[in-house]
Design a protein around this motif. Structure first.
Motif, PDB file in Angstrom:
ATOM      1  N   ASN A 136      -3.514 -11.754   0.295  1.00 38.86           N
ATOM      2  CA  ASN A 136      -2.141 -12.278   0.278  1.00 38.86           C
ATOM      3  C   ASN A 136      -1.693 -12.622   1.697  1.00 38.86           C
ATOM      4  N   PRO A 163       3.297 -10.459   4.990  1.00 45.23           N
ATOM      5  CA  PRO A 163       4.736 -10.509   4.696  1.00 45.23           C
ATOM      6  C   PRO A 163       5.555 -10.692   5.970  1.00 45.23           C
ATOM      7  N   SER A 164       6.781 -11.116   5.802  1.00 50.07           N
ATOM      8  CA  SER A 164       7.642 -11.352   6.975  1.00 50.07           C
ATOM      9  C   SER A 164       8.002 -10.044   7.669  1.00 50.07           C
TER      10      SER A 164
END
Length: 131
Positions: free
Chosen positions: A18, A21-22
């Motif tokens: 994935n 993430p931020s």
């Protein structure tokens, strides 16, 4: 969620296909491959690490044990063995022949939420590489 917080007092390495993430929790680093994570530790991350624990899942275990040269860096394998057979879609890979059982730390019996009347017994086993 609170039940998915990083382990305190250690670097938590996340390996995932994935996107990063931020926001990443403190003490976490994110990689998109096993090789990138291994390079991070082999090339030095600026910290001293006595042990590196690989806690899964199935593709990660296979990547370290069956599909790479990373096995040479593994000295011990700690397994929680469940004394019951289950039909599952993912299993831990076979322990390589150069590892032998060194200790069975303890055996415990638990009751599960889904089947509280049927206890399960687990053994905590340490496998070490032959020297």
């Amino acid at each position: 969620p609170n039940n998915r917080r990083p382990l305190v007092g250690r670097t938590n390495v996340i390996i995932s296909r994935n996107n990063i993430p931020s926001y990443i929790e403190e003490n976490c680093v994110w990689f998109n491959s096993i090789g990138a994570a291994v390079d991070y530790f082999k090339n030095g991350d600026g910290k001293e690490h006595d042990n590196i624990w690989i806690i899964g899942g199935g593709e990660i275990y296979n990547g370290f044990i069956n599909k790479s040269s990373y096995l040479t860096d593994i000295t011990n394998i700690y397994i929680t063995e469940i004394e019951e057979d289950y039909i599952c879609d993912t299993y831990f890979p076979n322990i390589p022949d150069e590892f032998n059982i060194r200790t069975v730390n303890k055996t415990e019996t638990y009751k599960t939420i889904n089947s509280p009347d049927i206890p399960i017994t687990v053994n905590y086993v340490k496998y070490s590489r032959e020297k």
